[in-house]
Design a protein around this motif. Structure first.
Motif, PDB file in Angstrom:
ATOM      1  N   SER A 192       1.073  12.764  -4.948  1.00 19.85           N
ATOM      2  CA  SER A 192       0.417  13.834  -4.180  1.00 19.85           C
ATOM      3  C   SER A 192       0.985  15.224  -4.473  1.00 19.85           C
ATOM      4  O   SER A 192       0.472  16.212  -3.970  1.00 19.85           O
ATOM      5  CB  SER A 192       0.545  13.537  -2.684  1.00 19.85           C
ATOM      6  N   TYR A 195       0.849  -1.193   0.000  1.00 14.24           N
ATOM      7  CA  TYR A 195       0.000   0.000   0.000  1.00 14.24           C
ATOM      8  C   TYR A 195       0.884   1.242   0.000  1.00 14.24           C
ATOM      9  O   TYR A 195       1.806   1.349   0.799  1.00 14.24           O
ATOM     10  CB  TYR A 195      -0.903  -0.015   1.239  1.00 14.24           C
ATOM     11  N   GLY A 196       0.635   2.155  -0.924  1.00 11.59           N
ATOM     12  CA  GLY A 196       1.430   3.366  -1.031  1.00 11.59           C
ATOM     13  C   GLY A 196       2.499   3.310  -2.108  1.00 11.59           C
ATOM     14  O   GLY A 196       3.205   4.280  -2.323  1.00 11.59           O
ATOM     15  N   THR A 197       2.618   2.177  -2.807  1.00 12.75           N
ATOM     16  CA  THR A 197       3.599   2.067  -3.887  1.00 12.75           C
ATOM     17  C   THR A 197       3.159   2.963  -5.047  1.00 12.75           C
ATOM     18  O   THR A 197       1.982   3.008  -5.400  1.00 12.75           O
ATOM     19  CB  THR A 197       3.719   0.613  -4.358  1.00 12.75           C
ATOM     20  N   GLU A 198       4.106   3.682  -5.640  1.00 13.41           N
ATOM     21  CA  GLU A 198       3.820   4.569  -6.768  1.00 13.41           C
ATOM     22  C   GLU A 198       4.521   4.054  -8.016  1.00 13.41           C
ATOM     23  O   GLU A 198       5.634   3.541  -7.953  1.00 13.41           O
ATOM     24  CB  GLU A 198       4.268   5.998  -6.463  1.00 13.41           C
ATOM     25  N   PRO A 220       6.638   2.439  -0.699  1.00 14.49           N
ATOM     26  CA  PRO A 220       6.042   3.427   0.203  1.00 14.49           C
ATOM     27  C   PRO A 220       7.082   4.240   0.986  1.00 14.49           C
ATOM     28  O   PRO A 220       6.809   5.361   1.375  1.00 14.49           O
ATOM     29  CB  PRO A 220       5.204   2.588   1.170  1.00 14.49           C
ATOM     30  N   ASP A 221       8.274   3.686   1.204  1.00  8.51           N
ATOM     31  CA  ASP A 221       9.302   4.392   1.972  1.00  8.51           C
ATOM     32  C   ASP A 221      10.291   5.145   1.086  1.00  8.51           C
ATOM     33  O   ASP A 221      11.220   5.775   1.591  1.00  8.51           O
ATOM     34  CB  ASP A 221      10.070   3.393   2.858  1.00  8.51           C
ATOM     35  N   ILE A 240      -0.899   4.987  -8.107  1.00  3.92           N
ATOM     36  CA  ILE A 240      -0.580   4.614  -6.737  1.00  3.92           C
ATOM     37  C   ILE A 240      -1.480   3.466  -6.296  1.00  3.92           C
ATOM     38  O   ILE A 240      -2.629   3.385  -6.709  1.00  3.92           O
ATOM     39  CB  ILE A 240      -0.722   5.838  -5.790  1.00  3.92           C
TER      40      ILE A 240
END
Length: 143
Positions: free
Chosen positions: A121, A62-65, A112-113, A142
């Motif tokens: 965003s 979750y949060g991978t772009e 995500p990190d 995303i």
């Protein structure tokens, strides 16, 4: 007319049963018309148990772009884009230039990190980039 409709329906069932390739049995309608009825689903031959679960290994967190770049086939469409959403490649920051070049060869993934120079965003990120005389659309997705 009702008989013709029933015969048409029976033919459709026969066609579907034949296409399914599964076991079938023959029955006779009350008017004497034979029909084929599919009685069971085909049985898998690999002895494996079907499952509805999808493998989770390799799925993005979750949060991978994802950054991808595609050439704008109609360059005149760039004229309709707002100026704050377009940029020339030479005016991009070095990290954005690097990601753009990598995305030309294929999708670039940021966990995500990790920091993405074209962050999903980021409202100031360019959507169109002029590179070697051509306009390219920069897509950021995303998960």
């Amino acid at each position: 007319m009702a008989l013709a409709w029933r015969v048409g329906l029976v033919l459709c069932v026969l066609l579907v049963a034949d296409c399914a390739g599964g076991p079938s049995s023959t029955a006779t309608m009350t008017d004497g018309t034979p029909t084929t009825i599919l009685t069971t689903a085909p049985i898998p031959t690999d002895n494996s148990t079907p499952t509805n679960e999808t493998p989770t290994t390799g799925d993005p967190a979750y949060g991978t772009e994802f950054v991808s770049v595609s050439k704008l086939e109609n360059g005149s469409r760039a004229e309709t884009w707002p100026d704050n959403k377009t940029a020339r490649f030479e005016n991009l920051s070095e990290p954005r230039k690097e990601v753009f070049r990598d995305a030309l060869d294929g999708r670039v993934t940021f966990g995500p990190d990790e920091e993405n120079p074209f962050a999903f965003s980021d409202s100031d990120r360019p959507e169109l980039v002029r590179y070697e005389g051509e306009w390219y659309f920069v897509r950021v997705a995303i998960v």
